[in-house]
Write a protein that holds these residues in place. Structure first.
Motif, PDB file in Angstrom:
ATOM      1  N   ALA A 286       0.835  -1.206   0.000  1.00 45.63           N
ATOM      2  CA  ALA A 286       0.000   0.000   0.000  1.00 45.63           C
ATOM      3  C   ALA A 286       0.864   1.248   0.000  1.00 45.63           C
ATOM      4  CB  ALA A 286      -0.931  -0.005   1.209  1.00 45.63           C
TER       5      ALA A 286
ATOM      6  N   LYS B  10       2.297   1.656  -3.531  1.00 44.53           N
ATOM      7  CA  LYS B  10       1.331   2.197  -4.482  1.00 44.53           C
ATOM      8  C   LYS B  10       1.129   3.699  -4.257  1.00 44.53           C
ATOM      9  CE  LYS B  10      -3.322   1.647  -6.349  1.00 44.53           C
ATOM     10  NZ  LYS B  10      -4.600   0.900  -6.306  1.00 44.53           N
ATOM     11  N   LYS B  11       1.096   4.107  -3.015  1.00 45.50           N
ATOM     12  CA  LYS B  11       0.866   5.516  -2.696  1.00 45.50           C
ATOM     13  C   LYS B  11       2.036   6.391  -3.124  1.00 45.50           C
ATOM     14  CE  LYS B  11      -0.210   8.587   1.215  1.00 45.50           C
ATOM     15  NZ  LYS B  11      -0.493   8.637   2.674  1.00 45.50           N
ATOM     16  N   THR B  12       3.252   5.881  -2.956  1.00 49.54           N
ATOM     17  CA  THR B  12       4.449   6.688  -3.214  1.00 49.54           C
ATOM     18  C   THR B  12       5.089   6.408  -4.563  1.00 49.54           C
ATOM     19  OG1 THR B  12       5.875   5.044  -2.140  1.00 49.54           O
ATOM     20  CG2 THR B  12       4.933   6.775  -0.741  1.00 49.54           C
TER      21      THR B  12
END
Length: 584
Positions: A340, A343-345
């Motif tokens: 997660a 995916k965010k960074t």
């Protein structure tokens, strides 16, 4: 006065707990930690004798720089000034992609080293990252991104509860497992078999693993993909699937079925030399078990169709209902939900392409096999400088003579290592680094961030002995190289200033000892941010601290990072590649 301290090994994925006897600044003995919460008094010969390697007479103690064709000792100031000046010159003349880095396996078994190496390259602005992983396991990362959405999502067998284990192209008795922390694999496999589970070892030779547990099934070398195809074919033919689970959590099932349609056990037997009867016996054992897993490693990974084979393996484990269930394959979590976070960074998810061949990056790394071409081929983005950190590519990579030729044409080749190496012998600069026993640490990214452990735990270690001569830890070295090169770690002026200041403050009062960033403080910060307490408190649990057990049922529909939150069974790129197998 000799004293004994607890630490853990960092030369392979097993991370065995150790008790180290130290007399002054010298390690005199290493034994397994009998009271370790996970590794239970196991240690291999390499781990128990590693101090002898670290104390050899040729251990690097001082920076070296090539002058008049010979590597000669220089001070850190001169070495850093020379390196930094050349980096600035090359960026100005040829752009940031003229600077490249090769990250070896040794770098991966620490926490700070790979983070700061990557930070330096991000500061440079170069996409030319290479790593040893592209030589033996890039297929797993590439497939995982397509199937699960993130390269580090790597399901692993639930060894404590499975009833059938099929090991393909792996020899954990020697390799200590891979993509999973399993100490004393021979004992673990014997325990699995003793409780009644069936084990099959599919391999071209009767390996050390096959000699101690399970049934050996001979397979013709480099035909693994056809074994998996017929296994899938037979599983579908005997209705060994969980259709409700497939419909709820997966896509592409019909396309996957078409891929296997033509590959009956009789047909593949002509290629693999596994009889249809033997193949069906394995499928039957797998299908009837209350929890089963297929597992593979480098024998499959490095084959011609390693990506297709691993993809089919993951699909079989998924559609049979074994993915994310007790006794099947598990996807755990570390101290954070790292996929997660990725995916965010965008971490490990950049879509870069190589200049030579147009190959896509995997884990933000380019294929090691094209490194020589990237150096020798003139043109825009041609590599002119290379940093080799924790690796020795002239020994580990194929076509080493051509790679040597390429390395000798570089304008800058900086090697960070603990000892002279084949690669260092042609370097322009060689920088002396600390050994694992000379630095504080936590378990590396797989167990720490992903929970790839058969028994989840956390442990901290201080440096067992201090550095000698002018040895420095790699994280500090990259702070210094970034400063000398006029670049900012991770492209952040604030981060660069912070680490320079932290190094200056931490180095006050160190006397003759080399300057260093506050490694323990950084590791403690990581623990606190992830709500694991402090480094100091973790140290008090000197045999390790158990973490919560793995949670079957916590992955499907909850932690898959594809936008649709589903397992993609039939990625276009893999289906199209599978269609070409008829020609093989």
């Amino acid at each position: 006065m000799a004293e004994t301290v607890q630490t853990f090994c960092r030369i392979c994925e097993a991370l065995c707990g150790l008790e180290v006897t130290v007399d002054g600044d010298q390690v005199v003995d290493i034994k397994p930690d009998d009271d370790h919460v996970a590794t239970r008094g196991y240690g291999c010969l390499k781990g128990l004798k590693q101090h002898r390697m670290y104390d050899t007479p040729d251990r690097l103690l001082h920076p070296m720089q090539r002058t008049d064709g010979e590597l000669q000792r220089v001070g850190w100031g001169d070495a850093l000034g020379s390196i930094g000046g050349k980096v600035r010159e090359l960026i100005d003349s040829h752009g940031p992609d003229s600077i490249a880095m090769y990250v070896g396996t040794a770098a991966g078994f620490g926490v700070l080293h790979p983070v700061f190496a990557q930070g330096f390259m991000q500061g440079v602005g170069s996409a030319n990252m290479f790593s040893s992983a592209t030589q033996d396991c890039a297929n797993k990362f590439a497939v995982a991104r397509h199937v699960y959405g993130f390269p580090f999502t790597q399901p692993f067998p639930d060894l404590d509860k499975l009833e059938c284990l099929i090991i393909v192209g792996a020899n954990p008795a020697i390799s200590k497992w891979s993509f999973l922390q399993v100490s004393n694999p021979i004992r673990r496999l014997k325990e699995v078999e003793a409780r009644g589970a069936k084990i099959f070892i599919v391999d071209p030779r009767r390996t050390e693993t096959a000699k101690v547990a399970g049934e050996h099934v001979f397979i013709r070398p480099n035909t693994d993909v056809f074994f998996y195809l017929s296994f899938l074919h037979e599983l579908l033919a005997t209705s060994g699937i969980d259709r409700a689970r497939i419909d709820q959590y997966m896509t592409g099932f019909d396309e996957l079925c078409r891929v296997a349609e033509a590959w009956s056990p009789e047909r593949t037997a002509e290629v693999t030399r596994i009889t249809a009867e033997s193949l069906r016996e394995m499928v039957r054992a797998y299908r009837e078990a209350d929890g089963a897993a297929l597992y593979c490693s480098t024998g499959v990974n490095m084959g011609t169709n390693g990506s297709l084979a691993f993809w089919l393996q993951e699909c079989i484990n998924a559609i049979s209902g074994n993915l994310d269930r007790a006794g099947g394959t598990l996807v755990s979590t570390g101290v954070i939900d790292f996929p997660a976070f990725g995916k965010k960074t965008g971490t490990l998810l950049h879509d870069n392409q190589s200049r030579i061949g147009g190959f896509p990056s995997v884990n933000d790394s380019m294929p090691g096999g094209i490194l020589a071409d990237e150096i020798l081929t003139p043109g825009d983005r041609q590599i002119k400088a290379l940093f080799v950190t924790g690796g020795n590519p002239l020994i580990t990579m194929a076509n080493s003579e051509r790679l040597r030729e390429a390395f000798q044409q570089l304008e800058l080749l900086v090697v960070l290592d603990i000892q002279p190496s084949e690669t260092a012998s042609v370097a322009t600069h060689v920088l002396p680094c600390t050994s694992p026993l000379q630095r504080p640490d936590l378990p590396f990214v797989f167990p720490l961030m992903l929970g790839l452990q058969s028994k989840p735990y956390l442990q901290a270690t201080r440096a067992v002995v201090p550095p000698k001569g002018e040895q420095r830890d790699e994280a500090t070295i990259y702070v210094d190289i970034a400063k000398a090169s006029g670049v900012k770690l991770w492209g952040s002026a604030a981060a660069q200033r912070t680490f320079e200041a932290a190094k200056a403050l931490h180095s006050i009062g160190r006397g003759a000892r080399q300057p260093s960033i506050p490694q323990e403080l950084l590791l403690s910060g990581l623990l606190r941010i992830t709500k694991q307490g402090s480094f100091k408190n973790l140290l008090k649990q000197k045999h390790g601290r158990l973490r919560p057990e793995h949670e079957p049922g916590s992955f499907l529909g909850k932690r898959i990072v594809h936008d649709d939150n589903k397992v993609h069974l039939a990625p276009d790129v893999l289906v199209k590649q599978a269609e070409k197998l008829e020609a093989d």
